[in-house]
Write a protein that holds these residues in place. Structure first.
Motif, PDB file in Angstrom:
ATOM      1  N   ARG A 231       7.755   0.532  30.248  1.00 63.25           N
ATOM      2  CA  ARG A 231       7.644  -0.325  29.065  1.00 63.25           C
ATOM      3  C   ARG A 231       7.002  -1.661  29.430  1.00 63.25           C
ATOM      4  O   ARG A 231       7.272  -2.230  30.490  1.00 63.25           O
ATOM      5  CB  ARG A 231       9.041  -0.565  28.487  1.00 63.25           C
ATOM      6  CG  ARG A 231       9.092  -1.491  27.284  1.00 63.25           C
ATOM      7  CD  ARG A 231      10.521  -1.632  26.781  1.00 63.25           C
ATOM      8  NE  ARG A 231      11.382  -2.340  27.721  1.00 63.25           N
ATOM      9  CZ  ARG A 231      11.525  -3.667  27.754  1.00 63.25           C
ATOM     10  NH1 ARG A 231      10.842  -4.437  26.923  1.00 63.25           N
ATOM     11  NH2 ARG A 231      12.355  -4.229  28.614  1.00 63.25           N
ATOM     12  N   GLN A 233       7.190  -5.278  29.429  1.00 68.45           N
ATOM     13  CA  GLN A 233       8.330  -6.187  29.304  1.00 68.45           C
ATOM     14  C   GLN A 233       7.840  -7.576  28.893  1.00 68.45           C
ATOM     15  O   GLN A 233       7.778  -8.507  29.697  1.00 68.45           O
ATOM     16  CB  GLN A 233       9.114  -6.231  30.611  1.00 68.45           C
ATOM     17  CG  GLN A 233       9.667  -4.867  30.990  1.00 68.45           C
ATOM     18  CD  GLN A 233      10.684  -4.934  32.102  1.00 68.45           C
ATOM     19  OE1 GLN A 233      11.440  -5.892  32.232  1.00 68.45           O
ATOM     20  NE2 GLN A 233      10.722  -3.900  32.924  1.00 68.45           N
ATOM     21  N   ARG A 234       7.523  -7.689  27.633  1.00 65.93           N
ATOM     22  CA  ARG A 234       6.956  -8.945  27.122  1.00 65.93           C
ATOM     23  C   ARG A 234       7.927 -10.112  27.276  1.00 65.93           C
ATOM     24  O   ARG A 234       7.506 -11.271  27.396  1.00 65.93           O
ATOM     25  CB  ARG A 234       6.549  -8.786  25.656  1.00 65.93           C
ATOM     26  CG  ARG A 234       5.403  -7.792  25.463  1.00 65.93           C
ATOM     27  CD  ARG A 234       4.908  -7.785  24.026  1.00 65.93           C
ATOM     28  NE  ARG A 234       3.781  -6.881  23.850  1.00 65.93           N
ATOM     29  CZ  ARG A 234       2.513  -7.179  24.105  1.00 65.93           C
ATOM     30  NH1 ARG A 234       2.226  -8.393  24.577  1.00 65.93           N
ATOM     31  NH2 ARG A 234       1.552  -6.311  23.916  1.00 65.93           N
ATOM     32  N   ALA A 245      -1.439  -5.002  22.675  1.00 64.51           N
ATOM     33  CA  ALA A 245      -0.851  -3.669  22.857  1.00 64.51           C
ATOM     34  C   ALA A 245      -1.908  -2.588  22.677  1.00 64.51           C
ATOM     35  O   ALA A 245      -1.917  -1.583  23.401  1.00 64.51           O
ATOM     36  CB  ALA A 245       0.299  -3.479  21.872  1.00 64.51           C
ATOM     37  N   HIS A 270      10.158   8.485  31.466  1.00 66.91           N
ATOM     38  CA  HIS A 270      10.134   7.122  30.922  1.00 66.91           C
ATOM     39  C   HIS A 270      11.571   6.611  30.948  1.00 66.91           C
ATOM     40  O   HIS A 270      12.479   7.282  30.464  1.00 66.91           O
ATOM     41  CB  HIS A 270       9.595   7.112  29.493  1.00 66.91           C
ATOM     42  CG  HIS A 270       9.233   5.746  28.985  1.00 66.91           C
ATOM     43  ND1 HIS A 270      10.161   4.721  28.872  1.00 66.91           N
ATOM     44  CD2 HIS A 270       8.049   5.225  28.562  1.00 66.91           C
ATOM     45  CE1 HIS A 270       9.551   3.642  28.402  1.00 66.91           C
ATOM     46  NE2 HIS A 270       8.281   3.919  28.216  1.00 66.91           N
ATOM     47  N   PRO A 273      13.678   1.708  26.760  1.00 64.93           N
ATOM     48  CA  PRO A 273      13.225   2.287  25.495  1.00 64.93           C
ATOM     49  C   PRO A 273      11.706   2.408  25.460  1.00 64.93           C
ATOM     50  O   PRO A 273      11.002   1.612  26.082  1.00 64.93           O
ATOM     51  CB  PRO A 273      13.729   1.288  24.453  1.00 64.93           C
ATOM     52  CG  PRO A 273      13.791  -0.013  25.192  1.00 64.93           C
ATOM     53  CD  PRO A 273      14.173   0.317  26.596  1.00 64.93           C
ATOM     54  N   MET A 274      11.219   3.409  24.738  1.00 62.78           N
ATOM     55  CA  MET A 274       9.779   3.659  24.681  1.00 62.78           C
ATOM     56  C   MET A 274       9.111   2.845  23.583  1.00 62.78           C
ATOM     57  O   MET A 274       9.671   2.651  22.505  1.00 62.78           O
ATOM     58  CB  MET A 274       9.519   5.141  24.387  1.00 62.78           C
ATOM     59  CG  MET A 274       9.782   6.074  25.523  1.00 62.78           C
ATOM     60  SD  MET A 274       9.252   7.761  25.117  1.00 62.78           S
ATOM     61  CE  MET A 274      10.421   8.201  23.827  1.00 62.78           C
ATOM     62  N   ASN A 275       7.906   2.400  23.883  1.00 57.80           N
ATOM     63  CA  ASN A 275       7.018   1.843  22.867  1.00 57.80           C
ATOM     64  C   ASN A 275       5.908   2.868  22.636  1.00 57.80           C
ATOM     65  O   ASN A 275       4.914   2.900  23.370  1.00 57.80           O
ATOM     66  CB  ASN A 275       6.415   0.509  23.325  1.00 57.80           C
ATOM     67  CG  ASN A 275       7.465  -0.579  23.443  1.00 57.80           C
ATOM     68  OD1 ASN A 275       8.217  -0.816  22.515  1.00 57.80           O
ATOM     69  ND2 ASN A 275       7.519  -1.225  24.592  1.00 57.80           N
ATOM     70  N   ARG A 276       6.105   3.723  21.666  1.00 56.61           N
ATOM     71  CA  ARG A 276       5.115   4.764  21.392  1.00 56.61           C
ATOM     72  C   ARG A 276       3.807   4.117  20.931  1.00 56.61           C
ATOM     73  O   ARG A 276       3.817   3.188  20.130  1.00 56.61           O
ATOM     74  CB  ARG A 276       5.628   5.722  20.326  1.00 56.61           C
ATOM     75  CG  ARG A 276       6.832   6.556  20.794  1.00 56.61           C
ATOM     76  CD  ARG A 276       7.450   7.330  19.655  1.00 56.61           C
ATOM     77  NE  ARG A 276       8.621   8.107  20.066  1.00 56.61           N
ATOM     78  CZ  ARG A 276       8.613   9.410  20.313  1.00 56.61           C
ATOM     79  NH1 ARG A 276       7.480  10.097  20.176  1.00 56.61           N
ATOM     80  NH2 ARG A 276       9.711  10.027  20.687  1.00 56.61           N
ATOM     81  N   VAL A 278       1.931   2.430  22.832  1.00 53.26           N
ATOM     82  CA  VAL A 278       1.632   1.283  23.698  1.00 53.26           C
ATOM     83  C   VAL A 278       1.485   1.775  25.131  1.00 53.26           C
ATOM     84  O   VAL A 278       0.405   1.737  25.708  1.00 53.26           O
ATOM     85  CB  VAL A 278       2.707   0.189  23.599  1.00 53.26           C
ATOM     86  CG1 VAL A 278       2.382  -0.978  24.532  1.00 53.26           C
ATOM     87  CG2 VAL A 278       2.835  -0.306  22.164  1.00 53.26           C
ATOM     88  N   GLU A 279       2.586   2.275  25.725  1.00 50.56           N
ATOM     89  CA  GLU A 279       2.469   2.820  27.082  1.00 50.56           C
ATOM     90  C   GLU A 279       2.468   4.347  27.098  1.00 50.56           C
ATOM     91  O   GLU A 279       2.144   4.955  28.103  1.00 50.56           O
ATOM     92  CB  GLU A 279       3.586   2.302  27.997  1.00 50.56           C
ATOM     93  CG  GLU A 279       4.970   2.837  27.676  1.00 50.56           C
ATOM     94  CD  GLU A 279       5.756   1.958  26.716  1.00 50.56           C
ATOM     95  OE1 GLU A 279       6.916   2.284  26.450  1.00 50.56           O
ATOM     96  OE2 GLU A 279       5.188   0.951  26.267  1.00 50.56           O
ATOM     97  N   SER A 282       2.912   9.569  21.417  1.00 52.48           N
ATOM     98  CA  SER A 282       4.035  10.350  20.902  1.00 52.48           C
ATOM     99  C   SER A 282       3.938  11.824  21.284  1.00 52.48           C
ATOM    100  O   SER A 282       4.948  12.461  21.616  1.00 52.48           O
ATOM    101  CB  SER A 282       4.117  10.218  19.376  1.00 52.48           C
ATOM    102  OG  SER A 282       4.638   8.958  19.019  1.00 52.48           O
TER     103      SER A 282
END
Length: 317
Positions: A231, A233-234, A245, A270, A273-276, A278-279, A282
């Motif tokens: 993820r 990590q902003r 992104a 992964h 939590p996932m950022n679909r 972004v990294e 889906s």
């Protein structure tokens, strides 16, 4: 299970990090966790292993998966489990970490699981409390139980960790998960690649072990056995490290085209939590190659194993 403890070399009172651990120290955690995974699926976990023991989950940072899985692990083993969060603790009123340690000592808990934004906070507590301390993530330092559950997931599918090539992709520089995985996988004989933009892969990463650094996904993912997406990590980033992104996904997102460069059937992991979008795409996160949901399941088994082993290593005061 008592026999496992008897033949374990160099038993440790705490689990603060993977760095410095040997294969002989890591394997007993994985072996016990593998047995707990089978027991959990059959709903026959030994609910008296931690009977009479008190487990406190002390989380100074938000968490869903880690805190819940430690809570579930403790309860499945019969422990009395108490969850403490900074929003409901005296720390929010100005109490220092050392004062908190004194309070916890007075409560005479047996196991203390700590997540903190400051690297080294669990280690500091471990020097001040009588309980066995488990690091559930400290700053950008380590997240040892995440690395153990990732390793267990890989081993279940691929049979061994020795000789594997694993690519860890994305925001490596801010990731305690990446650091713990690098330490563990290299100790177990895997080849580790880290892939990401130069702004997110600091030069110091290469000094953590036998790590290859790549700055393009096309090079880094070629012929690997498994890919772990991280993820962004902003919350830990300075300005300007990532343009957007959308741009990040364009160059470093794990999609089907890039996954096809890996070995056929390569596993997708992964830590969540996932950022679909972004990294990770889906369709990759939900593909047959994805073991992301199994990672969550193995997280409970690993944390059961950690709590069990540490409780047996601890000499009561």
């Amino acid at each position: 299970m008592a026999e496992t403890a008897a033949r374990d070399p160099l038993p440790r009172h705490h689990l603060l990090g993977i760095e410095g651990m040997t294969q002989a120290e890591i394997e007993p955690y994985l072996d016990l966790a593998a047995s707990y995974a089978l027991l959990s699926r059959s709903r026959t976990a030994p609910r008296d292993a931690l009977r009479g023991r008190t487990l406190i989950n002390l989380f100074f940072e938000d968490s869903t998966r880690t805190r819940t899985s430690f809570e579930l692990a403790g309860k499945r083993l019969g422990a009395d489990v108490i969850n403490m969060t900074v929003a409901t603790s005296s720390v929010n009123k100005g109490e220092t970490l050392l004062d908190t340690a004194a309070t916890l000592n007075a409560m005479r808990c047996d196991l203390l699981v700590v997540r903190h934004a400051a690297s080294g906070a669990p280690a500091l507590l471990a020097r001040k409390v009588e309980a066995s301390v488990v690091n559930a993530g400290d700053g950008m330092h380590e997240h040892p139980t995440q690395a153990l559950l990732d390793a267990l997931t890989l081993r279940r599918h691929l049979g061994t960790l020795t000789g594997l090539t694993v690519a860890i992709c994305g925001d490596v520089g801010h990731s305690r998960v990446a650091r713990s995985n690098i330490h563990l996988l290299t100790a177990m004989g895997s080849h580790v690649r880290v892939v990401g933009p130069p702004t997110l892969v600091p030069e110091a990463i290469a000094r953590l072990g036998a790590v290859e650094v790549f700055h393009t996904m096309e090079e880094g993912l070629r012929d690997v056995d498994a890919v772990m997406a991280l993820r962004l990590q902003r919350e830990r980033m300075g300005a300007g490290l990532v343009p957007s992104a959308r741009e990040f996904f364009r160059f470093y997102g794990l999609d089907g085209r890039r996954l096809a460069l890996a070995k056929p059937g390569a596993l997708v992991l992964h830590p969540g939590p996932m950022n679909r979008g972004v990294e990770i795409a889906s369709d990759v996160a939900d593909s047959v190659q994805s073991v992301i949901q199994e990672q969550v399941e193995m997280g409970v088994a690993v944390r059961m194993a950690v709590l069990d082993r540490l409780s047996r290593m601890r000499v009561p005061a």
